[in-house]
Design an enzyme around this catalytic site. Structure first.
Site, PDB file in Angstrom:
ATOM      1  N   ARG A 108     -10.155 -11.593   2.201  1.00 24.82           N
ATOM      2  CA  ARG A 108     -11.025 -12.655   1.679  1.00 24.82           C
ATOM      3  C   ARG A 108     -10.342 -14.029   1.764  1.00 24.82           C
ATOM      4  NH1 ARG A 108     -11.608  -9.546  -3.925  1.00 24.82           N
ATOM      5  NH2 ARG A 108     -11.367  -7.841  -2.438  1.00 24.82           N
ATOM      6  N   LYS A 150       0.836  -1.205   0.000  1.00 28.45           N
ATOM      7  CA  LYS A 150       0.000   0.000   0.000  1.00 28.45           C
ATOM      8  C   LYS A 150       0.867   1.249   0.000  1.00 28.45           C
ATOM      9  CE  LYS A 150      -3.878  -1.854   2.731  1.00 28.45           C
ATOM     10  NZ  LYS A 150      -4.937  -1.698   1.726  1.00 28.45           N
TER      11      LYS A 150
HETATM   12  N1  BES Z   1      -8.008  -3.815   4.558  1.00 32.11           N
HETATM   13  C1  BES Z   1      -8.237  -3.415   3.227  1.00 32.11           C
HETATM   14  C2  BES Z   1      -9.578  -2.691   3.042  1.00 32.11           C
HETATM   15  C3  BES Z   1      -9.719  -1.358   3.734  1.00 32.11           C
HETATM   16  C4  BES Z   1      -9.471  -0.184   3.059  1.00 32.11           C
HETATM   17  C5  BES Z   1     -10.165  -1.287   5.041  1.00 32.11           C
HETATM   18  C6  BES Z   1      -9.642   1.021   3.706  1.00 32.11           C
HETATM   19  C7  BES Z   1     -10.323  -0.086   5.684  1.00 32.11           C
HETATM   20  C8  BES Z   1     -10.067   1.080   5.020  1.00 32.11           C
HETATM   21  C9  BES Z   1      -8.235  -4.641   2.320  1.00 32.11           C
HETATM   22  O1  BES Z   1      -7.427  -5.685   2.718  1.00 32.11           O
HETATM   23  C10 BES Z   1      -7.743  -4.207   0.977  1.00 32.11           C
HETATM   24  O2  BES Z   1      -6.625  -3.795   0.896  1.00 32.11           O
HETATM   25  N2  BES Z   1      -8.590  -4.331  -0.037  1.00 32.11           N
HETATM   26  C11 BES Z   1      -8.251  -3.955  -1.360  1.00 32.11           C
HETATM   27  C12 BES Z   1      -8.799  -4.992  -2.311  1.00 32.11           C
HETATM   28  C13 BES Z   1      -8.378  -4.816  -3.729  1.00 32.11           C
HETATM   29  C14 BES Z   1      -6.904  -5.106  -3.873  1.00 32.11           C
HETATM   30  C15 BES Z   1      -9.201  -5.751  -4.583  1.00 32.11           C
HETATM   31  C16 BES Z   1      -8.879  -2.600  -1.646  1.00 32.11           C
HETATM   32  O3  BES Z   1     -10.004  -2.366  -1.216  1.00 32.11           O
HETATM   33  O4  BES Z   1      -8.219  -1.777  -2.265  1.00 32.11           O
HETATM   34 MN    MN Z   2      -5.424  -5.475   2.039  1.00 35.64          MN
END
Ligand code: BES
Ligand code: MN
Ligand code: ZN
Length: 507
Positions: A353, A279
């Site tokens: 997931r 990230k």
């Molecule tokens: N933990 C994150 C989702 C999240 C984002 C929670 C902001 C709280 C605040 C999750 O693991 C994630 O990174 N999801 C990705 C999925 C994508 C790569 C398909 C996302 O939402 O960008």
């Molecule tokens: Mn994530």
């Protein structure tokens, strides 16, 4: 690490002075023609004088307003607080949530005092319960990691609710329930607020055991060896990049008189860097909250046990730290999940997931009547529903009652569909499924992925299942409001407890 704290709640009628609190709080509403002093225990003379001076005092009755004035002779305390309850219309009662928020906001802002009397209008036991819940939720702070107490204010520890219903037999269980709910929500908040240096898979499992002490629940912990041996490929695949190895924690409450059985599965990523699909730096610290779902399901089961409700409830906490390293999963790796399905990991940041899939399969093997999973699963949840409203998806027979329970509890949750065209977007060239698919409506894509792992019941039909995405509402990045503090909010515990209560009431 995370202690259970319970506020002391009582009810008093008539003589305000008997409570001998540090402050007495009365309500002010925003009426059509200006501020309105709500029903209160002051003498008619004081109330009239106060009502006449609201405008010059700058008191509007807006939600979250709390103006302190010197106490009056009849209040028996040094301070009188005028607390805003927001919009009111003539002859209309305040909603439960308006009462909860007004009480919570006042108690939150009065931190530093030890005892407070709340004198909001209460027409029935449900109103008193709402005031009590608000108070329990507003009395919270997280100060464990401060080296100095200077400038810190302890939360209010004791609240007396002024109400004509003080002698009512139904009041005692309502107050007990409120303080138990407060304890469960506040423990959830503290787990979320805990820094990832302190809360990692092993210590999260320890905290689950610690919080369970004295309650009729059984806690089982899978360490990395057992997870590996038994084939929990999702949890292991996400966790193996970290020096802190993953855990699966099962918390079972199984009273003899139970009439139904539900399973709760929670996402417990103690820190989500994204892994190799790392990230950006901005805001990454918020990803300490990526274990909120696991904290919610843990504390929900503990609250059900504390309330002694006749339901079997099992929480599955899927706990791992998502880190990049030489041992981490790579994009294009294939994992064999618990139960045998294979997943191609195209983005290591779609890790929630993967751990949840293992948990849902494990939960399914016990044939519960319903499975509800709770996860900070997608950024797309925030795009679709914003900061404060959780998304719920799955079988109507579960999502409908969940929405009704959330309404009763005063939490925001909204049903979203699972359109059929999303499933093919998760097809993989090499495995049964890919872990990413259609980006638009990504909250729903993630739910469609999870649905693939929901097992069949004894009747051969899919187990009724719902997924709640709490990415936004679980963590408050803005200012505190109502009974909601900054950072961990503890959202969804109250909805799940209300869901079970409704389920039992229907049976
Ligand atoms: N933990 C994150 C989702 C999240 C984002 C929670 C902001 C709280 C605040 C999750 O693991 C994630 O990174 N999801 C990705 C999925 C994508 C790569 C398909 C996302 O939402 O960008
Ligand atoms: Mn994530
Ligand atoms: Zn995550």
């Amino acid at each position: 690490m995370v202690k259970n704290t319970e506020i002391n709640l009582s009810a008093i009628a008539r003589d305000l002075k008997k409570a001998a609190s540090d402050a007495v709080v009365i309500g002010v509403g925003q009426g059509a023609d200006g501020p309105v002093l709500l029903e209160n225990p002051l003498t008619a003379k004081s109330a009239e004088a106060l009502a006449d001076s609201l405008k010059v005092l700058g008191i509007t009755g807006a939600a979250d307003q709390a103006v302190r004035l010197p106490g009056l002779p009849e209040t028996g305390s040094g301070v009188l607080v005028l607390a805003g309850v927001g919009k009111v219309s003539d002859g209309q009662r305040l909603s439960g949530e308006a009462l909860r928020r007004a009480a919570g906001s006042a108690v939150r802002q009065l931190a530093g005092l030890s005892s407070v009397t709340l004198a909001f209008p209460t027409a029935d036991v449900a109103d008193v319960a709402a005031v009590a819940e608000g108070a329990a939720l507003g009395a919270y702070s997280f100060t464990e990691h401060r080296s100095s107490k200077d400038g810190l204010k302890d939360p209010v520890s004791s609240v007396a609710i002024f109400t004509e219903l003080a002698g009512d037999k139904e009041l005692e269980p309502a107050l007990k329930r409120a303080s138990l709910l407060g304890r469960a929500v506040n423990a959830t908040r503290s787990l979320v607020n805990q820094p990832p240096s302190h809360l990692y898979p092993e210590t999260f499992a320890d905290a689950a055991k610690e919080l369970s002490k004295g309650l009729p629940v059984k806690v089982t912990v899978w360490d990395e060896k057992r997870l590996e041996k038994e084939g929990f490929g999702g949890i292991m695949g996400v966790g193996k990049g970290s020096a802190r190895q993953p855990r699966l924690v099962k918390v079972e409450y199984a009273p003899a008189k139970a009439t139904s059985k539900i399973a709760l599965v929670g996402k417990g990523i103690t820190f989500d860097t994204g892994g190799i699909s790392i990230k950006p730096a901005l805001g990454m610290g918020d990803m300490k909250s990526d274990m909120a779902g696991a904290a919610v399901v843990l504390n929900t089961v503990l609250a059900l046990a504390g309330l002694g409700l006749p339901v079997k409830a099992t929480a599955w906490l899927c706990i791992a730290e998502n880190m990049p390293s030489g041992a981490a999963s790579r994009p294009a790796d294939v994992l064999t999940m618990f139960g045998g399905k294979t997943v191609e990991v195209l983005n290591t940041d779609a890790e929630g997931r993967l751990v949840m899939a293992d948990g849902i399969v494990a939960a399914s093997q016990e044939y519960p009547d319903a499975i509800i999973d709770v996860a900070t699963l997608t950024g797309a949840q925030l795009i679709a529903l914003g900061n404060r409203t959780a998304g719920v998806m799955g079988a109507d027979s579960v999502t409908g009652p969940l929405k009704a329970a959330a309404d009763r509890a005063g939490e925001l949750i909204w049903p979203m569909p699972l359109p059929e065209e999303l499933r093919p977007s998760l097809d993989s060239q090499v495995a049964d499924l890919a872990n990413i698919g259609e980006r638009h409506g990504g909250m729903m894509t993630a739910a469609v992925f999870l649905r693939e792992f929901v097992g069949k019941g004894k009747d051969g039909q899919p187990i009724p299942w719902a997924h709640i995405d709490i990415a936004g509402p679980s963590f408050n990045n803005g200012a505190p409001y109502g009974y909601t503090p900054k950072q961990g909010t503890g959202c969804t515990v109250r909805t799940l407890v209300a869901y079970v209560e409704d389920l039992l009431a229907r049976a």
